[in-house]
Enzyme design. Structure first.
Site, mmCIF file in Angstrom:
data_model
loop_
_atom_site.group_PDB
_atom_site.id
_atom_site.type_symbol
_atom_site.label_atom_id
_atom_site.label_comp_id
_atom_site.label_asym_id
_atom_site.label_seq_id
_atom_site.Cartn_x
_atom_site.Cartn_y
_atom_site.Cartn_z
ATOM 1 N N CYS A 24 0.838 -1.159 0.123
ATOM 2 C CA CYS A 24 0.048 0.162 -0.093
ATOM 3 C C CYS A 24 0.599 1.100 -0.031
ATOM 4 C CB CYS A 24 -0.790 0.036 1.175
ATOM 5 S SG CYS A 24 -2.569 -0.926 0.962
ATOM 6 N N CYS A 77 14.220 -16.962 18.067
ATOM 7 C CA CYS A 77 13.867 -18.344 18.432
ATOM 8 C C CYS A 77 15.028 -19.068 17.610
ATOM 9 C CB CYS A 77 12.631 -18.689 18.080
ATOM 10 S SG CYS A 77 11.471 -19.282 19.381
#
Lengths: 109, 285, 140
Positions: free
Chosen positions: B138, B246
């Site tokens: 956008c 992680c």
């Protein structure tokens, strides 16, 4: 002025005369403690909000002294008496001399 | 290269022992209602595609009462500082086309439901897109503005704003049709061990949720609460930023935020939470 | 002893343990000193002040604490394991509805949070709460 500092307060819109109400305040601020080291190994200088005051129609509710141990984005909750309709005034004082203020009015139901 | 391997094995054994030895602590029984009005499903029957898990739980259920309560009222939730900033950015005209987000989408409440179905197949792009990609699409193609850093503060705040209006709606990402191959790639990644510690996502978040990893209560690694305000870094954290953390902790070279691999992993992990409520922006430790 | 890498590691670990042990009483003394200068060494009562803090904090960065001391004009909070023990002082004005307040504080590690209330008659009240600060398993 530290960048991106924005106060938020939560106050009921109405109260009974003489009622005790709960107020919550939060201000976006890094609260740089002066204890941390930057990437260059040097201490990042302290830069905190050191005082917060809440008043109602010019009378003091609470006056808080803040030390670097207050968390990022300082949060306070406390109780105020509302003797009449009027305006709350909240003021935060920054180490760098900036003063952040916000006002909220309340009506008597 | 023999030594590191031995080390790795020893560590894996230690991790396993620690997990087994510590008291098992399942998700708690608390229920979450935000602002006294938005009911959040923090527990649901596992979606059909999950073989080894019966019940799915939001990460909220694995946190302490103090952390939980910060999310129960928007005023107590520090993530809302960023959401408010994004609400201002929503109406901020930027770029060459003289548009803001609001020019096309009007009120942000019109975005209700969007968060719940992302990542999503984009017909025009011919690929699975995350909400971050869509926001940058956008910005670049509608507004003529610069794209935002994928895991930057502006982006996390805007994703937080768009998520906030979908809170309470069930996560419902599509995994079939054109998205299927991406989903399968994500599933493959989820079960692939990485790094010197040779840990897959599943080792911690499917096999061991509810156990303690050192002092931390392992959750199912659900992402229905993202972006999330973490007490440790006092800012909004994006899904891919969290994935990176992680994977890095398995001592592996990580994929990049916004990469094909992380898009696929996000779709797969989101699908493991199909049925939980959108909860973002949440508060975690 | 030859300085092998292993010995160096042991040495390093020993030094660390020593400084840590030495550090704790130093901070605790700072807190005692701060309290003494606040109270002028006066005796402190207990029971009229309530301090609420979690037994275990998931992250020391943001630990919610509340204090309530009916009749107090002022409450000061200390964290006895922080490099600077003072945390905050609340002064209650005429429109304060109760001598209570909540905030979120930083704790450098497991330690005592101490609240001292100065009452209307000039006497002092003390309450302590031990907060265990856990270290996350995953830095991620």
């Amino acid at each position: 002025m530290a960048s991106g500092v924005k106060p938020r307060v939560k106050v009921p819109k109405t109260a009974a005369a003489g009622e005790a109400i709960t107020i919550k305040t939060l201000i976006s601020h890094k609260m740089e403690s002066g204890q941390r080291k930057g990437d260059d190994g040097n201490i990042i200088p302290r830069s905190i909000i050191n005082r917060f005051v809440a008043e109602f129609n010019g009378q003091n509710i609470i006056d808080v002294t803040l030390e670097p141990a207050i968390s990022t984005n300082p949060y306070f909750q406390f109780e105020a008496l509302v003797p009449e309709a009027g305006e709350f005034h909240f003021i935060w004082y920054d180490d760098d001399g900036s003063v952040y203020e916000t006002k909220k009015s309340i009506n008597i139901a | 290269m023999k030594r590191p391997q031995i080390l790795t094995r020893a560590m894996a054994v230690t991790v396993a022992t620690l997990c087994a030895a510590s008291a098992s602590a399942d998700p708690d029984e608390d229920s979450l209602t935000i602002n006294g009005e938005i009911e959040i499903m923090t527990e649901a029957a596992a979606p059909a595609h999950l073989d080894d898990v019966d019940t799915i739980y939001s990460g909220w259920r694995f946190r302490s009462d103090e952390t939980q309560s910060m999310q129960m009222d928007d005023f107590d939730n520090p993530a809302m500082i960023f959401v408010e900033a994004a609400a201002e950015a929503w109406d901020q005209v930027e770029g060459t086309e003289g548009k803001s987000c609001g020019t096309c989408h009007d009120d942000v409440d019109n975005m209700r439901g969007v968060r719940a179905v992302y990542p999503k197949w984009s017909e025009t792009a011919g690929e699975v897109r995350t909400l971050e990609h869509q926001i940058n699409d956008c910005r670049e193609n509608q507004m003529g503005a610069d794209s935002w850093n994928y895991t930057g503060g502006d982006m996390a705040a805007m994703v937080g704003l768009i998520s906030s209006v979908s809170r309470g709606l069930p996560v419902n990402v599509a995994i079939d049709g054109p998205a299927q191959s991406t989903w399968e790639m994500g599933k493959e990644l989820y079960y692939t061990r990485t790094g010197q510690l040779e840990l897959s996502c599943a080792n911690c978040h499917e096999d061991s949720y509810g156990l303690m990893i050192r002092a931390d209560h392992l959750s199912q690694g659900q992402i229905n609460g993202f972006p999330t305000y973490r007490l440790k870094n006092t800012k909004l954290n994006s899904v891919h930023g969290r994935f990176k953390g992680c994977v890095r902790d398995t001592r592996a070279e990580t994929y990049k935020p916004g990469s094909t691999e992380f898009i696929a992993l996000e779709l797969y992990v989101a699908s493991r939470g199909n049925g939980l409520s959108v909860e973002g922006p949440s508060v975690r430790n | 002893m030859t300085l092998t890498r292993r010995n160096l590691l042991i040495l390093g670990a020993g030094t660390y343990a020593f400084t840590t042990l030495a550090g704790v009483p130093a901070f605790a003394n700072l807190t005692d000193d701060a309290i003494a200068s606040l109270t002028g060494g006066a005796e402190m009562g207990e029971g009229a002040i309530t301090l609420t803090a979690p037994e275990i904090a998931e992250n020391g960065n943001t630990v919610p604490v509340s204090v309530d001391a009916p009749g107090a004009v002022e409450i000061t909070l200390y964290a006895d394991g922080n490099p600077v023990p003072s945390v905050a002082t609340f002064r209650f004005g005429p429109l304060s509805a109760s001598s209570s307040a909540s905030t979120r504080i930083r704790l450098a590690g497991t330690q005592n949070v101490v609240a001292i209330a100065k009452m209307e008659d000039g006497s002092f009240q003390i309450a302590k709460a031990n907060v265990k600060v856990t270290i996350g398993g995953c830095g991620g």
